[in-house]
Motif scaffolding. Sequence first.
Motif: not given
Length: 307
Positions: A196-197, A120, A144, A191, A149
């Motif tokens: 993003g994850n 991250r 979350v 994504h 993300n």
Amino acid sequence: MPVAHSELTFSQRANYFVGNLFLRGLIGGLKLIPYRWRVPAMGWTLRKVAPLAGFHKRVRRNLHYTRPDLTESEVDALCHQVADNVGRTLAELYAGAPFWARAKAAPINGPGLKALEAARAEGRPVVLVTGHFGNYDAARSKLVQMGFNMGSLYRRMANPYFNDHYVKAISATGKPMFEQGKRGMVEMVRHLKAGGNIAIVADMHAIGGQYLPFFGRPALTSTVPAELALKYNAAFIPIYGLRGDNGIDFEVVVADEIPHSDPVTMTQAVCDDLERMVRANMGQWFWVHRRWKPMHDTPHPDHPDSA
């Protein structure tokens, strides 16, 4: 894969419609009960319904195929534990705020947590893999609420009437959600490219996958999660929502990051790690799934009870 609504026969549509009414009525009725009683009540209900729905037969078949060392009394106990966990999970997925609060309060630990936080900080994408174990959505909800993300890949349910209700419920935890298929894959890749994850439940029978050992038996397993991690230089990390001893709290466990190598080796590492977790908590995995089909669709000479 589930077929389109238009391809279902009239009988199939009727059965699915009735099943949808029953499940939605049951879930709606249980919402009238306070959360701390609702979750165990749904577990109790599934324990009673499971033998009638054929769940126990499937659990026994899977256990006899993979764990022939278990005694009949141990198998009986696991049949009830599995049904209880499935029932609790179903109640939690539709609970909303009370479930999110439990997930938020869950401790998160494990050797892979540092790798997750490092990714991250670097803006590096992460492919998180899990199984139908404990409550797999507790881990996603926890992340979350920690500000990750998160996007999730889900598999459309066979019952088209209940599927819309289900997707609405799981989407409330966090978006985006990607439906398994061509369109969902395109959205998921976009994504990942943005850093993003994604979370993928990776323990289903997967057409087009590889037969890899799981509990010592070949199980058709998708290598797509590993392929995505390799292609987009994403960290590849198993994660689990382990149910606590009281039945309503959780611990989120982040396993060691799996090193990049090749898709089959990485996917086998996922299978091995999930098997390790399941062996330590046998009643928390969804043994109702036909994970080893069609390998045990016919009797195996070593396991006559698997027929």
